[in-house]
Design a protein around this motif. Sequence first.
Motif, PDB file in Angstrom:
ATOM      1  N   PRO A 225       1.201  -1.152  -0.083  1.00  0.00           N
ATOM      2  CA  PRO A 225       0.172   0.025  -0.179  1.00  0.00           C
ATOM      3  C   PRO A 225       0.645   1.150  -0.295  1.00  0.00           C
ATOM      4  N   LYS A 226       1.400   1.999  -0.911  1.00  0.00           N
ATOM      5  CA  LYS A 226       2.701   2.702  -1.052  1.00  0.00           C
ATOM      6  C   LYS A 226       1.704   4.022  -2.536  1.00  0.00           C
ATOM      7  N   PRO A 227       1.127   4.501  -2.022  1.00  0.00           N
ATOM      8  CA  PRO A 227       0.127   5.841  -2.802  1.00  0.00           C
ATOM      9  C   PRO A 227       1.579   6.220  -4.056  1.00  0.00           C
ATOM     10  N   ALA A 228       2.265   6.397  -3.494  1.00  0.00           N
ATOM     11  CA  ALA A 228       3.378   7.319  -4.833  1.00  0.00           C
ATOM     12  C   ALA A 228       3.424   6.595  -5.496  1.00  0.00           C
ATOM     13  N   PHE A 229       3.494   4.837  -4.850  1.00  0.00           N
ATOM     14  CA  PHE A 229       3.720   3.481  -6.151  1.00  0.00           C
ATOM     15  C   PHE A 229       3.236   3.578  -7.383  1.00  0.00           C
ATOM     16  N   TYR A 230       1.980   3.823  -6.535  1.00  0.00           N
ATOM     17  CA  TYR A 230       1.049   3.812  -8.456  1.00  0.00           C
ATOM     18  C   TYR A 230       0.771   5.473  -9.488  1.00  0.00           C
ATOM     19  N   ASN A 231       0.919   5.788  -8.132  1.00  0.00           N
ATOM     20  CA  ASN A 231       0.645   7.851  -8.750  1.00  0.00           C
ATOM     21  C   ASN A 231       2.403   7.885  -9.953  1.00  0.00           C
ATOM     22  N   TYR A 232       3.539   7.031  -9.255  1.00  0.00           N
ATOM     23  CA  TYR A 232       3.854   6.765 -10.267  1.00  0.00           C
ATOM     24  C   TYR A 232       3.845   5.846 -11.555  1.00  0.00           C
ATOM     25  N   ALA A 233       3.445   4.622 -11.421  1.00  0.00           N
ATOM     26  CA  ALA A 233       3.060   3.425 -12.988  1.00  0.00           C
ATOM     27  C   ALA A 233       1.552   3.867 -13.151  1.00  0.00           C
ATOM     28  N   ILE A 234       1.194   5.235 -12.396  1.00  0.00           N
ATOM     29  CA  ILE A 234       0.264   5.072 -13.752  1.00  0.00           C
ATOM     30  C   ILE A 234       0.938   6.499 -14.353  1.00  0.00           C
ATOM     31  N   VAL A 235       1.561   7.725 -14.163  1.00  0.00           N
ATOM     32  CA  VAL A 235       2.677   8.542 -15.136  1.00  0.00           C
ATOM     33  C   VAL A 235       3.440   7.369 -16.009  1.00  0.00           C
ATOM     34  N   LEU A 236       3.799   6.722 -15.731  1.00  0.00           N
ATOM     35  CA  LEU A 236       4.602   5.743 -16.781  1.00  0.00           C
ATOM     36  C   LEU A 236       3.766   4.962 -17.718  1.00  0.00           C
ATOM     37  N   PHE A 237       2.875   4.553 -17.642  1.00  0.00           N
ATOM     38  CA  PHE A 237       1.480   4.007 -17.693  1.00  0.00           C
ATOM     39  C   PHE A 237       1.223   4.821 -19.243  1.00  0.00           C
ATOM     40  N   PHE A 271      12.862  14.353 -18.114  1.00  0.00           N
ATOM     41  CA  PHE A 271      12.374  14.748 -16.572  1.00  0.00           C
ATOM     42  C   PHE A 271      12.111  12.995 -15.421  1.00  0.00           C
ATOM     43  N   TYR A 272      12.395  12.328 -16.580  1.00  0.00           N
ATOM     44  CA  TYR A 272      12.076  11.027 -15.326  1.00  0.00           C
ATOM     45  C   TYR A 272      13.263  11.131 -14.063  1.00  0.00           C
ATOM     46  N   LEU A 273      14.135  11.249 -14.518  1.00  0.00           N
ATOM     47  CA  LEU A 273      15.508  11.282 -13.155  1.00  0.00           C
ATOM     48  C   LEU A 273      15.161  11.873 -12.042  1.00  0.00           C
ATOM     49  N   PRO A 274      14.607  13.343 -12.442  1.00  0.00           N
ATOM     50  CA  PRO A 274      14.252  14.023 -11.216  1.00  0.00           C
ATOM     51  C   PRO A 274      12.600  13.548 -10.966  1.00  0.00           C
ATOM     52  N   PHE A 275      12.201  12.715 -11.600  1.00  0.00           N
ATOM     53  CA  PHE A 275      10.302  12.502 -11.561  1.00  0.00           C
ATOM     54  C   PHE A 275      11.011  11.544 -10.368  1.00  0.00           C
ATOM     55  N   LEU A 276      11.811  10.760 -11.126  1.00  0.00           N
ATOM     56  CA  LEU A 276      11.817   9.470  -9.776  1.00  0.00           C
ATOM     57  C   LEU A 276      12.244   9.609  -8.593  1.00  0.00           C
ATOM     58  N   TYR A 277      13.250  10.685  -8.148  1.00  0.00           N
ATOM     59  CA  TYR A 277      14.298  11.087  -6.915  1.00  0.00           C
ATOM     60  C   TYR A 277      13.038  11.594  -5.976  1.00  0.00           C
ATOM     61  N   VAL A 278      11.952  12.848  -7.124  1.00  0.00           N
ATOM     62  CA  VAL A 278      11.065  13.402  -6.285  1.00  0.00           C
ATOM     63  C   VAL A 278      10.523  12.106  -5.744  1.00  0.00           C
ATOM     64  N   THR A 279       9.897  11.115  -6.338  1.00  0.00           N
ATOM     65  CA  THR A 279       9.493  10.156  -5.967  1.00  0.00           C
ATOM     66  C   THR A 279       8.966   9.252  -4.467  1.00  0.00           C
ATOM     67  N   LEU A 281      13.418   9.051  -3.615  1.00  0.00           N
ATOM     68  CA  LEU A 281      15.081   9.164  -3.067  1.00  0.00           C
ATOM     69  C   LEU A 281      14.504   9.913  -2.193  1.00  0.00           C
ATOM     70  N   ALA A 282      13.703  11.481  -2.428  1.00  0.00           N
ATOM     71  CA  ALA A 282      13.388  12.469  -1.450  1.00  0.00           C
ATOM     72  C   ALA A 282      12.615  12.385  -0.497  1.00  0.00           C
ATOM     73  N   ASP A 283      11.562  11.380  -0.244  1.00  0.00           N
ATOM     74  CA  ASP A 283      10.412  11.063   0.883  1.00  0.00           C
ATOM     75  C   ASP A 283      11.243  10.490   1.242  1.00  0.00           C
ATOM     76  N   PHE A 284      12.617   9.414   0.713  1.00  0.00           N
ATOM     77  CA  PHE A 284      13.385   8.735   1.823  1.00  0.00           C
ATOM     78  C   PHE A 284      13.630   9.307   2.938  1.00  0.00           C
ATOM     79  N   PHE A 285      14.608  10.666   2.341  1.00  0.00           N
ATOM     80  CA  PHE A 285      15.087  11.751   3.869  1.00  0.00           C
ATOM     81  C   PHE A 285      14.578  12.299   3.793  1.00  0.00           C
ATOM     82  N   GLN A 286      13.138  13.135   3.516  1.00  0.00           N
ATOM     83  CA  GLN A 286      12.933  13.589   4.408  1.00  0.00           C
ATOM     84  C   GLN A 286      11.342  12.953   5.396  1.00  0.00           C
ATOM     85  N   GLU A 287      11.696  11.734   5.075  1.00  0.00           N
ATOM     86  CA  GLU A 287      11.167  10.711   6.155  1.00  0.00           C
ATOM     87  C   GLU A 287      11.864  10.655   7.231  1.00  0.00           C
TER      88      GLU A 287
END
Length: 311
Positions: A225-237, A271-279, A281-287
């Motif tokens: 149950p990771k919402p950020a993962f599915y937002n990522y999947a929607i954009v990539l789809f 934009f793919y690499l910045p999008f991946l980072y924001v989705t 890695l950035a969440d990991f650092f903020q967490e």
Amino acid sequence: MSKNLRGFFSIAPTTSVPAEGADGGDLFVIFRWYNSFFSSSSAARACHGFWHNAALVLPAALFIAYLGFQAKRNIKKLGHGRAYVMIAYYVLLWFAALLNLAWSCLQAWQCAPGKDVAWNLLSLFTASGMLCLEIGIVAFLLQDNYVSGLETLAYTFMVSGIFVGVDVLFKVMCIFGFGVPIFIDVEITHRGKWAIWVAYKLLLSAVYGYILFVHYSKWKDKLPPKPAFYNYAIVLFIFNAIALCACGFAGIGAGIGLWLYNFTVVLYHSFYLPFLYVTFLADFFQEEDWLMDNAYYSEMKDAGFFDSEWD
């Protein structure tokens, strides 16, 4: 099909200018304007123009600058948390970002005589680095989030390594064995190239589509149950579905397909690499920051710093 639309829908746009007010003339003018504004010509083949290259170089350079600005703080957090998987992805992100910047800056190699081998190798390494991140992030997130064990690291890179290895082998055979110009974006007449890209985009669309199907079905509990993962999947789809249509149109000789394909290439590399980072890695650092703040708050509360608020 109207002759006035030939320049818009054919692989080789006509050089004649349609009569003013003729049907389809506006579309023709837009397409010719795009070619003249974003493309240039050379003796060997048509080449991308200044604005096309700038749209690639500027985001890539800004992302490298941002990574450099955040590097000291991020490295300190990664070292403190001993998150081996995240450390590996952070290193791989730097590697892919640097290769992507070099790829963006050296677009002229597509048009330079004698640079085909160098361009294909650079494109192959760049695409492999970004694909390794793309596959690895899916394999990683299908497990427990931010697991730091070495076994998780080995499993994640084993999965991504197998897929990337097969991908590299296949592309090497196509490029150097059969002469398919997979990475020559300005090559527009080779149907084998478009068949390969259609297969690739269809496969990626199917993978992300399957993830979304499972997520919104009664079997969604099988996925984390990771919402950020599915937002990522929607954009990539959506992105891969558009790229699939573009490659299909280009394969049948529609100039709008080639334009749309080049547009998706710019979007992906910019934009793919910045999008991946924001989705992710950035969440990991903020967490981690949030957890540290909670720890400090607990320590201060235990020491009685907030007792006065209740008096």
